[in-house]
Design a protein around this motif. Structure first.
Motif, PDB file in Angstrom:
ATOM      1  N   GLY A 105       0.805  -1.208   0.000  1.00 46.32           N
ATOM      2  CA  GLY A 105       0.000   0.000   0.000  1.00 46.32           C
ATOM      3  C   GLY A 105       0.841   1.261   0.000  1.00 46.32           C
ATOM      4  O   GLY A 105       0.395   2.324  -0.398  1.00 46.32           O
ATOM      5  N   GLU A 106       2.081   1.133   0.455  1.00 47.17           N
ATOM      6  CA  GLU A 106       2.995   2.276   0.382  1.00 47.17           C
ATOM      7  C   GLU A 106       4.369   1.761  -0.045  1.00 47.17           C
ATOM      8  O   GLU A 106       5.395   2.220   0.426  1.00 47.17           O
ATOM      9  N   CYS A 107       4.349   0.779  -0.950  1.00 47.11           N
ATOM     10  CA  CYS A 107       5.575   0.104  -1.346  1.00 47.11           C
ATOM     11  C   CYS A 107       6.053   0.614  -2.701  1.00 47.11           C
ATOM     12  O   CYS A 107       5.291   0.661  -3.666  1.00 47.11           O
ATOM     13  N   GLY A 108       7.318   0.977  -2.751  1.00 54.58           N
ATOM     14  CA  GLY A 108       7.902   1.459  -3.990  1.00 54.58           C
ATOM     15  C   GLY A 108       7.871   0.425  -5.102  1.00 54.58           C
ATOM     16  O   GLY A 108       7.748   0.769  -6.280  1.00 54.58           O
ATOM     17  N   LEU A 109       7.955  -0.834  -4.749  1.00 50.86           N
ATOM     18  CA  LEU A 109       7.914  -1.870  -5.782  1.00 50.86           C
ATOM     19  C   LEU A 109       6.497  -2.012  -6.338  1.00 50.86           C
ATOM     20  O   LEU A 109       6.297  -2.061  -7.551  1.00 50.86           O
ATOM     21  N   GLN A 110       5.526  -2.068  -5.450  1.00 45.42           N
ATOM     22  CA  GLN A 110       4.134  -2.182  -5.912  1.00 45.42           C
ATOM     23  C   GLN A 110       3.758  -0.985  -6.774  1.00 45.42           C
ATOM     24  O   GLN A 110       3.227  -1.137  -7.879  1.00 45.42           O
ATOM     25  N   ASN A 111       4.040   0.199  -6.243  1.00 49.44           N
ATOM     26  CA  ASN A 111       3.596   1.414  -6.942  1.00 49.44           C
ATOM     27  C   ASN A 111       4.245   1.561  -8.311  1.00 49.44           C
ATOM     28  O   ASN A 111       3.576   1.854  -9.297  1.00 49.44           O
ATOM     29  N   TYR A 112       5.564   1.352  -8.347  1.00 48.57           N
ATOM     30  CA  TYR A 112       6.252   1.519  -9.633  1.00 48.57           C
ATOM     31  C   TYR A 112       5.876   0.408 -10.614  1.00 48.57           C
ATOM     32  O   TYR A 112       5.840   0.622 -11.812  1.00 48.57           O
ATOM     33  N   TYR A 113       5.648  -0.786 -10.096  1.00 45.72           N
ATOM     34  CA  TYR A 113       5.237  -1.870 -10.995  1.00 45.72           C
ATOM     35  C   TYR A 113       3.936  -1.488 -11.701  1.00 45.72           C
ATOM     36  O   TYR A 113       3.797  -1.660 -12.915  1.00 45.72           O
ATOM     37  N   MET A 114       3.009  -0.952 -10.926  1.00 46.31           N
ATOM     38  CA  MET A 114       1.733  -0.546 -11.518  1.00 46.31           C
ATOM     39  C   MET A 114       1.922   0.608 -12.502  1.00 46.31           C
ATOM     40  O   MET A 114       1.303   0.665 -13.542  1.00 46.31           O
ATOM     41  N   GLU A 115       2.815   1.513 -12.157  1.00 47.27           N
ATOM     42  CA  GLU A 115       2.989   2.733 -12.956  1.00 47.27           C
ATOM     43  C   GLU A 115       3.876   2.496 -14.177  1.00 47.27           C
ATOM     44  O   GLU A 115       3.608   3.005 -15.255  1.00 47.27           O
ATOM     45  N   TYR A 116       4.930   1.740 -14.012  1.00 52.10           N
ATOM     46  CA  TYR A 116       5.955   1.701 -15.057  1.00 52.10           C
ATOM     47  C   TYR A 116       6.184   0.326 -15.683  1.00 52.10           C
ATOM     48  O   TYR A 116       7.023   0.194 -16.555  1.00 52.10           O
ATOM     49  N   SER A 117       5.527  -0.710 -15.202  1.00 51.46           N
ATOM     50  CA  SER A 117       5.865  -2.020 -15.766  1.00 51.46           C
ATOM     51  C   SER A 117       4.641  -2.802 -16.218  1.00 51.46           C
ATOM     52  O   SER A 117       4.319  -2.837 -17.394  1.00 51.46           O
ATOM     53  N   LEU A 118       3.978  -3.429 -15.298  1.00 52.06           N
ATOM     54  CA  LEU A 118       2.861  -4.339 -15.587  1.00 52.06           C
ATOM     55  C   LEU A 118       3.295  -5.501 -16.473  1.00 52.06           C
ATOM     56  O   LEU A 118       2.477  -6.138 -17.131  1.00 52.06           O
ATOM     57  N   ALA A 119       4.611  -5.759 -16.512  1.00 55.69           N
ATOM     58  CA  ALA A 119       5.118  -6.842 -17.356  1.00 55.69           C
ATOM     59  C   ALA A 119       4.776  -8.195 -16.728  1.00 55.69           C
ATOM     60  O   ALA A 119       4.651  -8.327 -15.518  1.00 55.69           O
ATOM     61  N   LYS A 120       4.673  -9.166 -17.585  1.00 59.35           N
ATOM     62  CA  LYS A 120       4.440 -10.522 -17.126  1.00 59.35           C
ATOM     63  C   LYS A 120       5.715 -11.022 -16.445  1.00 59.35           C
ATOM     64  O   LYS A 120       6.815 -10.762 -16.905  1.00 59.35           O
ATOM     65  N   SER A 121       5.558 -11.720 -15.357  1.00 59.30           N
ATOM     66  CA  SER A 121       6.727 -12.158 -14.597  1.00 59.30           C
ATOM     67  C   SER A 121       7.431 -13.333 -15.272  1.00 59.30           C
ATOM     68  O   SER A 121       6.795 -14.270 -15.738  1.00 59.30           O
ATOM     69  N   ARG A 122       8.767 -13.246 -15.309  1.00 64.99           N
ATOM     70  CA  ARG A 122       9.543 -14.394 -15.795  1.00 64.99           C
ATOM     71  C   ARG A 122      10.195 -15.079 -14.604  1.00 64.99           C
ATOM     72  O   ARG A 122      11.209 -15.748 -14.711  1.00 64.99           O
ATOM     73  N   PHE A 123       9.606 -14.837 -13.462  1.00 64.51           N
ATOM     74  CA  PHE A 123      10.086 -15.357 -12.190  1.00 64.51           C
ATOM     75  C   PHE A 123      10.056 -16.887 -12.184  1.00 64.51           C
ATOM     76  O   PHE A 123       9.089 -17.502 -12.599  1.00 64.51           O
ATOM     77  N   ASN A 124      11.136 -17.467 -11.750  1.00 66.64           N
ATOM     78  CA  ASN A 124      11.209 -18.919 -11.643  1.00 66.64           C
ATOM     79  C   ASN A 124      11.536 -19.244 -10.187  1.00 66.64           C
ATOM     80  O   ASN A 124      12.615 -18.915  -9.703  1.00 66.64           O
TER      81      ASN A 124
END
Lengths: 491, 423
Positions: free
Chosen positions: A105-124
């Protein structure tokens, strides 16, 4: 003064201005993690990369100074791609435990992901680097290394602001982690600023953790009354409960907030919160307590004394002065406080532990009274039969009280403040519950704005004083907080 | 032609002086510092550490009006995989380095020099210490050198085993006693270097070339080599060739000449598949590209690679490119300082993908991910370590994709020879 363009807008920037600052002046936001306006530039997160025309590579906006004729692009495709990539790198080893993370809710990762990425995760999942989770580091902080993005704001805070250097980046590569230097504890008096500065959920406040989701919190700008510094703060609260205090950075007084100040809200709902009257150590309803206190003051009359308090607002001090002059008609009243004020630790904490030493002066100027030394002398000489005052102010005349032992009638918000041997105590609303005017050590006016309401039946101190006067048949006419300030001139 | 740097029997100071050693220092001390810099500029001597920046120009970046200390630092933290030339040079010709540093120190106005030597080079550091003591005893370094009034103190400092400390600003951090992590630039070391003072950092090979330039003139040096790539270069050849080793040859020599003439060709039964021409961080060349290339700054840049440190890694048909790249990735993953996000997270990610591919557990998608991760790391970090892995990855995948695909499809490895990595 170099002139440059950022996203087509022209700006004349002062020499030494960075691209990030220049963009900010134009209202263009450049995402950042490691950059903090009050810490040195480290340039390592790479989130603020921008394009400068004719430059071979993207540059970090946080560290690149504006130069004559630069054409900067902060939203070109190259820049957008870089931001997406940096976010992907940051997230690839992130635990993604947002549902149980306090930073959500006040996380730089959450906020920027929504704002600047929205990419599909290639996380393994099998590839993920694991690190230690939820360790207590010091009395106020918990550290989750797995959530850390190694922006080093915490390291720089400890080396540059508190100069205690407890934190360091240990190891290297993707096994590097923020660690405590051997033999140190993270307890430097300002440690909770690290939780504020941490852009992710790596450092969280042990006091605040799991108490409330941040999106439920309402924010009220107010003032810290932990000492004479008078830091501007924000009280964050929900459903009449305060959950945390954070600094409101300002040029005059404070960027940060000390741990002591942050914990001052706890008195509001502490177990020893006083909501009833106290007579001889026994709690009774307010009305009879008021009547009893009034009767004892009446009894003493001209040999009664009233002591103001540097812990109280101008309004409440003014009400006490009115009570002394108009209800008791005594000459034994004192609104004379002096303390060598100044920042004692080079950061925020003041030599003067009281928030309103300066603010009582206008009350003295308007109402007069005797000096603290004179009052002490009269008490010690046995000339004073009863003293009305705020509980903490007893410390200022403690030797005299010890010598003579007059009847003490005190205003207290918490029973822990009541001096031993007090005859009566009356509750009052704290400044988280009622507005009050204060003057800090710099002479700056500070008005508290109450984020929560006082417990039922608990009133502002000036209103209690008004009732006390009515009990003995005097009308002070204090119907509103404004009324108390009549005749008081505050610069 | 005669070697300028790699000479036999000059390691001792008597032998070095007997061959005319330290005469260039005397000559330089008779010139104005600006004249020394001018001579080096004229020589077209370029940085031999990998970047190839003109040495004289670098020296001239020291602000003329700077007060207080200035420093000269020799980067002897030779750690680029495949590179072993500085070590050889320091063993065989330590006084060329010491003399070169005294001249450079005089030229830039530095009274203090440090040789930051790779931690693993214990014997070399000892030998250098001995050479320094000998030079000091003959007043080639120290106070009032050769009665010129110029003081230059020089000592060695051993690294603690980090590849990143070969990056000049990480080296400075390490020399100052901090963790070796590259600094943000600007400010560049010439303005704010060691202990915040103007500093020049040069590679061993660069500095060792200076005495000959002062002795015979910049024009003479510039006439050797290939145009802008002037002088001789030490090439370190490793791989299945008959005579691997360090060779000093004029820049612009063809790869063919280096391989066939100097190294005696490929080992029997071995066929050239690829060449990494400038140390492990430079893009790989196919055999076809390699046979056609000249070894100098411009020619290698034109072929899409770099001269780098001059470490020529020869790869034959029996070697597996996936495995090779995996070894490289492991190295860079281990050595990344961890400061910048793309490098810290990217190097490990790449290694893990390569682990999977190498074990036959990867997919075709992994190959694309590999390439895109490398692309995302490139040009986006404080120092070039991220590029040092990204460039090889991109070139390996581009040029040898079929081998990666074979791995992804679970087929037998194109190369049969396993590379064992010592822990």
């Amino acid at each position: 003064m170099p002139t440059l363009t950022i996203d087509g807008q022209t700006i004349e920037a002062a020499k030494g201005t960075t691209l990030l600052e220049a963009a900010q002046q134009l209202g263009i936001y450049i995402p950042r993690y490691c950059y903090h306006p009050n810490l040195s530039v480290s340039g390592n997160c790479r989130m603020c990369l921008v394009e400068v025309e004719k430059a071979p590579k993207l540059v970090t906006a946080c560290s690149t100074e504006a130069a004559q004729g630069m054409a900067v692009l902060t939203a070109s495709n190259k820049v957008k791609a870089a931001r997406r990539d940096v976010l992907e790198f940051l997230l690839i080893n992130h635990p993604l435990d947002c549902p149980i993370c306090d930073q959500a809710g006040e996380c730089g990762l959450q906020n920027y992901y929504m704002e600047y990425s929205l990419a599909k995760s290639r996380f393994n999942a099998a590839d993920k680097v694991r690190r230690p989770k939820r360790r207590a580091v010091g009395p106020y902080l918990a550290l989750d290394n797995e959530r850390c993005i190694l922006c080093t704001r915490c390291v720089r805070f400890c080396s540059e602001v508190t100069k205690t250097s407890e934190l360091e980046v240990m190891e290297r590569s993707d096994h590097s982690y923020i660690g405590l230097k051997e033999g140190t504890a993270l307890d430097n008096g300002y440690s909770l600023n690290i939780a504020d500065n941490c852009p992710v959920g790596a450092f969280t406040s042990r006091d605040f953790r799991f108490k409330q989701r941040v999106w439920f919190l309402k924010k009220t700008p107010t003032v810290c009354l932990g000492c004479a510094t008078g830091c501007l703060i924000e009280a964050q609260h929900n459903e009449n409960v305060i959950y945390r205090l954070t600094p409101r950075p300002n040029a005059e007084t404070n960027t940060w907030l000390c741990d002591y100040g942050r914990m001052t809200y706890k008195a509001v709902r502490a177990g020893d919160r006083l909501t009833k009257g106290v007579i001889k150590n026994g709690q009774i309803d307010l009305k009879p307590a008021l009547r009893e206190a009034a009767a004892r003051m009446d009894e003493a009359r001209r040999s009664a004394a009233v002591l103001g308090s540097p812990w109280l607002s101008v309004e409440d001090n003014a009400a006490l002065a009115r009570f002394a002059k108009d209800a008791l008609r005594t000459e034994n009243y004192c609104f004379d406080f002096n303390c060598g004020q100044g920042i004692k630790d080079g950061i925020l904490i003041n030599n003067d532990p009281a928030p309103n030493t300066s603010g009582v002066k206008p009350v003295k100027a308007a109402c007069g009274g005797i000096t603290l030394t004179e009052l002490s002398r009269r008490i010690a000489a046995g000339r004073i039969k009863a003293v009305l005052m705020e509980a903490r102010a007893a410390a200022l005349i403690k030797d005299a009280l010890k010598a003579a032992g007059p009847r003490l009638i005190v205003f207290a918000a918490n029973t822990g403040e009541i001096p031993a041997g007090a005859y009566a105590a009356l509750p009052y609303a704290s400044y988280f519950e009622t507005p009050g005017t204060f003057v800090n050590y710099q002479g700056l006016l500070r008005r508290t704005k109450p984020p929560v309401e006082a417990p039922e039946g608990v009133k502002p101190l000036w209103a209690v004083v008004n009732e006390l006067a009515s009990c003995s048949g005097t009308s002070l006419g204090l119907d509103s907080v404004e009324e108390t300030l009549k005749g008081i001139y505050i610069k | 032609m005669e070697n300028i740097l790699l000479k036999d029997n000059v390691a001792g100071i008597e032998a070095y002086v007997a061959c005319g050693g330290y005469k260039p220092l005397k000559k330089a001390l008779g010139l104005k510092p600006a004249e020394v810099i001018e001579e080096v500029k004229k020589s077209n001597l370029r940085g031999r550490g990998g970047a190839g920046f003109p040495a004289g120009l670098k020296w001239s970046f020291i602000p003329k009006d700077s007060r207080g200390s200035r420093y000269l630092v020799c980067n002897a933290d030779e750690g680029e995989p495949g590179t072993f030339k500085d070590r050889e040079l320091m063993l065989k010709n330590p006084h060329a380095l010491i003399e070169g540093m005294a001249i450079a120190g005089y030229a830039i106005g530095a009274g203090r020099g440090y040789i930051y030597i790779r931690g693993e080079f214990a014997a070399e550091a000892q030998l250098l210490e001995k050479a320094l003591a000998a030079a000091r005893s003959k007043n080639f370094i120290g106070k009032n050198i050769l009665n010129s009034g110029f003081d230059f103190e020089l000592s060695t400092h051993r690294g603690a085993g980090a590849y990143i400390c070969g990056e000049e600003t990480a080296l400075l951090q390490s020399l100052e006693g901090y963790t070796g992590r590259p600094r943000l630039k600007p400010p560049f070391p010439a303005v704010k270097g060691l202990f915040g003072c103007p500093t020049v950092i040069n590679n061993v090979e660069t500095l060792a070339a200076v005495p000959a330039i002062i002795e015979k003139g910049g024009d003479w040096y510039a006439s050797i080599g290939n145009g802008k790539s002037a002088g001789t270069k030490l090439f370190c050849v490793s791989g299945p060739v008959n005579k691997p080793g360090v060779y000093e040859l004029p820049l612009g020599v063809t790869f063919r000449e280096l391989l066939e003439k100097s190294c005696g060709g490929m080992k029997p039964g071995k066929k050239l598949k690829a060449v990494i021409p400038g140390g492990s961080s430079t893009p790989v060349l196919t055999a076809e590209e390699a046979w056609a290339v000249k070894l100098d700054y411009e020619s290698l840049a034109a072929s899409g690679s770099m001269l780098g440190s001059g470490a020529v890694i020869v790869i034959d048909e029996s070697q597996c490119m996936v495995k090779l790249l995996e070894v490289l990735a492991r190295f860079y993953h281990h050595e990344s300082c961890g400061q910048c996000t793309p490098c810290r997270e990217g190097c490990g990610w790449i290694e893990k993908i390569l682990n999977r591919l190498e074990e036959g557990k990867g997919s075709a998608e992994d190959i694309d991910t590999l390439y895109s991760v490398a692309d995302a790391m490139k040009d986006r970090t404080i120092c070039p370590l991220a590029d040092a892995l990204a460039l090889p990855v991109m070139s390996f995948v581009k040029k040898f994709r079929s081998e990666f695909s074979a791995h992804a499809a679970g087929k037998t490895c194109a190369g049969s020879q396993r590379i064992e990595v010592r822990e």
